[in-house]
Design a protein around this motif. Structure first.
Motif, PDB file in Angstrom:
ATOM      1  N   LYS A   5       2.299  -5.559  15.499  1.00 46.96           N
ATOM      2  CA  LYS A   5       3.666  -4.042  15.917  1.00 46.96           C
ATOM      3  C   LYS A   5       4.006  -3.621  15.005  1.00 46.96           C
ATOM      4  N   ASN A   6       4.448  -4.282  13.748  1.00 45.19           N
ATOM      5  CA  ASN A   6       5.841  -4.182  13.055  1.00 45.19           C
ATOM      6  C   ASN A   6       5.188  -2.639  12.234  1.00 45.19           C
ATOM      7  N   LEU A   7       3.369  -2.337  12.078  1.00 46.08           N
ATOM      8  CA  LEU A   7       2.695  -1.543  11.897  1.00 46.08           C
ATOM      9  C   LEU A   7       3.092  -0.606  12.566  1.00 46.08           C
ATOM     10  N   GLU A   8       2.707  -0.661  14.211  1.00 43.33           N
ATOM     11  CA  GLU A   8       3.242   0.436  14.841  1.00 43.33           C
ATOM     12  C   GLU A   8       4.178   0.807  15.188  1.00 43.33           C
ATOM     13  N   THR A   9       5.453   0.147  14.415  1.00 44.15           N
ATOM     14  CA  THR A   9       6.787   0.579  15.071  1.00 44.15           C
ATOM     15  C   THR A   9       7.026   1.156  14.131  1.00 44.15           C
ATOM     16  N   PHE A  10       5.737   0.947  12.899  1.00 47.56           N
ATOM     17  CA  PHE A  10       6.818   2.125  11.492  1.00 47.56           C
ATOM     18  C   PHE A  10       5.952   3.249  11.519  1.00 47.56           C
ATOM     19  N   VAL A  11       4.529   3.337  12.019  1.00 44.26           N
ATOM     20  CA  VAL A  11       3.848   4.154  12.108  1.00 44.26           C
ATOM     21  C   VAL A  11       3.888   5.392  13.308  1.00 44.26           C
ATOM     22  N   GLN A  12       4.822   4.929  13.902  1.00 44.71           N
ATOM     23  CA  GLN A  12       5.106   5.707  15.158  1.00 44.71           C
ATOM     24  C   GLN A  12       6.162   6.934  14.804  1.00 44.71           C
ATOM     25  N   ASP A  13       7.100   6.778  13.720  1.00 46.88           N
ATOM     26  CA  ASP A  13       8.385   7.157  13.956  1.00 46.88           C
ATOM     27  C   ASP A  13       7.791   7.649  12.280  1.00 46.88           C
ATOM     28  N   CYS A  14       7.040   7.735  11.428  1.00 45.61           N
ATOM     29  CA  CYS A  14       6.880   8.057  10.070  1.00 45.61           C
ATOM     30  C   CYS A  14       6.084  10.287  10.125  1.00 45.61           C
ATOM     31  N   TYR A  15       6.725  10.037   9.489  1.00 45.07           N
ATOM     32  CA  TYR A  15       6.227  11.814   9.545  1.00 45.07           C
ATOM     33  C   TYR A  15       6.093  12.035   7.157  1.00 45.07           C
ATOM     34  N   ASP A  16       6.098  10.628   6.680  1.00 47.89           N
ATOM     35  CA  ASP A  16       5.267  10.567   5.276  1.00 47.89           C
ATOM     36  C   ASP A  16       4.154  10.725   5.448  1.00 47.89           C
ATOM     37  N   THR A  17       3.760  11.803   5.260  1.00 48.94           N
ATOM     38  CA  THR A  17       1.683  11.554   5.019  1.00 48.94           C
ATOM     39  C   THR A  17       1.566  10.623   3.121  1.00 48.94           C
ATOM     40  N   ILE A  18       1.737  10.962   2.617  1.00 44.08           N
ATOM     41  CA  ILE A  18       1.946   9.571   1.672  1.00 44.08           C
ATOM     42  C   ILE A  18       2.390   8.470   1.688  1.00 44.08           C
ATOM     43  N   ALA A  19       3.212   7.804   2.371  1.00 41.44           N
ATOM     44  CA  ALA A  19       3.282   6.655   2.570  1.00 41.44           C
ATOM     45  C   ALA A  19       2.059   6.037   3.401  1.00 41.44           C
ATOM     46  N   LEU A  20       1.978   6.625   4.763  1.00 40.62           N
ATOM     47  CA  LEU A  20       0.857   6.702   5.550  1.00 40.62           C
ATOM     48  C   LEU A  20      -0.178   6.711   4.602  1.00 40.62           C
ATOM     49  N   PHE A  21      -0.796   7.190   3.827  1.00 38.70           N
ATOM     50  CA  PHE A  21      -2.694   7.632   2.994  1.00 38.70           C
ATOM     51  C   PHE A  21      -2.008   6.167   2.700  1.00 38.70           C
ATOM     52  N   LEU A  22      -0.975   5.902   1.392  1.00 38.41           N
ATOM     53  CA  LEU A  22      -1.324   4.477   0.775  1.00 38.41           C
ATOM     54  C   LEU A  22      -1.061   3.143   1.465  1.00 38.41           C
ATOM     55  N   CYS A  23      -0.931   3.431   2.599  1.00 46.67           N
ATOM     56  CA  CYS A  23      -0.891   2.641   3.293  1.00 46.67           C
ATOM     57  C   CYS A  23      -2.477   1.882   4.037  1.00 46.67           C
ATOM     58  N   LEU A  24      -3.348   3.643   3.925  1.00 51.73           N
ATOM     59  CA  LEU A  24      -4.412   3.306   4.013  1.00 51.73           C
ATOM     60  C   LEU A  24      -5.184   2.821   3.017  1.00 51.73           C
ATOM     61  N   HIS A  25      -5.439   3.210   2.393  1.00 49.47           N
ATOM     62  CA  HIS A  25      -5.663   3.714   0.908  1.00 49.47           C
ATOM     63  C   HIS A  25      -5.428   1.684   0.080  1.00 49.47           C
ATOM     64  N   TRP A  46      -8.739  -5.347   9.555  1.00 48.62           N
ATOM     65  CA  TRP A  46      -8.740  -4.165   9.081  1.00 48.62           C
ATOM     66  C   TRP A  46      -9.240  -3.047   9.613  1.00 48.62           C
ATOM     67  N   ASP A  47      -9.508  -3.149  10.681  1.00 46.75           N
ATOM     68  CA  ASP A  47     -10.651  -1.917  11.316  1.00 46.75           C
ATOM     69  C   ASP A  47      -9.105  -2.080  12.163  1.00 46.75           C
ATOM     70  N   SER A  48      -8.499  -2.499  13.044  1.00 49.38           N
ATOM     71  CA  SER A  48      -7.227  -2.229  14.445  1.00 49.38           C
ATOM     72  C   SER A  48      -6.487  -2.145  13.018  1.00 49.38           C
ATOM     73  N   LEU A  49      -5.915  -2.026  12.234  1.00 50.15           N
ATOM     74  CA  LEU A  49      -5.102  -1.205  10.831  1.00 50.15           C
ATOM     75  C   LEU A  49      -5.104  -0.164  11.065  1.00 50.15           C
ATOM     76  N   GLN A  50      -6.356  -0.133  10.565  1.00 52.12           N
ATOM     77  CA  GLN A  50      -6.557   1.475  10.340  1.00 52.12           C
ATOM     78  C   GLN A  50      -6.585   2.640  11.596  1.00 52.12           C
ATOM     79  N   SER A  51      -7.259   1.810  12.127  1.00 52.91           N
ATOM     80  CA  SER A  51      -7.203   2.506  13.963  1.00 52.91           C
ATOM     81  C   SER A  51      -5.610   2.748  14.275  1.00 52.91           C
ATOM     82  N   LEU A  52      -4.412   1.904  13.407  1.00 55.37           N
ATOM     83  CA  LEU A  52      -3.154   2.324  13.824  1.00 55.37           C
ATOM     84  C   LEU A  52      -2.934   3.070  13.419  1.00 55.37           C
ATOM     85  N   ILE A  53      -3.646   3.542  11.802  1.00 60.44           N
ATOM     86  CA  ILE A  53      -2.552   4.186  11.233  1.00 60.44           C
ATOM     87  C   ILE A  53      -3.445   5.697  11.577  1.00 60.44           C
ATOM     88  N   TRP A  54      -4.714   6.330  11.101  1.00 57.41           N
ATOM     89  CA  TRP A  54      -5.589   7.010  10.736  1.00 57.41           C
ATOM     90  C   TRP A  54      -4.675   8.235  11.761  1.00 57.41           C
TER      91      TRP A  54
END
Length: 85
Positions: A5-25, A46-54
């Motif tokens: 839920k915290n990751l989902e909240t972060f991802v919804q408002d994030c416009y930083d591609t580098i931060a999102l890429f680092l999270c995926l990595h 892990w797959d559910s976290l990736q499906s939130l970020i990708w």
């Protein structure tokens, strides 16, 4: 579940591609570490976290590409020297 839920909240408002890429990595690294240690039980997590970020990463990356395409270099100042910012 709380972390998702915290990751989902972060991802919804994030416009930083580098931060999102680092999270995926980081997720991929942790997944590889779990595979090396024979802990496949976390694969679904892990797959559910990736499906939130990708999807957000792809959306923000496309926005960045579009902003470069729409950029008009004639609107910039003629100063071509380096600046401190």
């Amino acid at each position: 579940m709380c972390f998702q839920k915290n990751l989902e909240t972060f991802v919804q408002d994030c416009y930083d591609t580098i931060a999102l890429f680092l999270c995926l990595h980081l997720i991929l690294r942790y997944q590889m570490m779990c595979h090396k240690r024979a802990v496949p039980a976390l694969d679904h997590y892990w797959d559910s976290l990736q499906s939130l970020i990708w999807p957000r990463f792809e959306y923000v990356f496309r926005l960045n590409i579009q902003s470069i395409k729409d950029c008009d270099p004639t609107k910039f100042s003629k100063e071509m020297g380096p600046h401190y910012v």
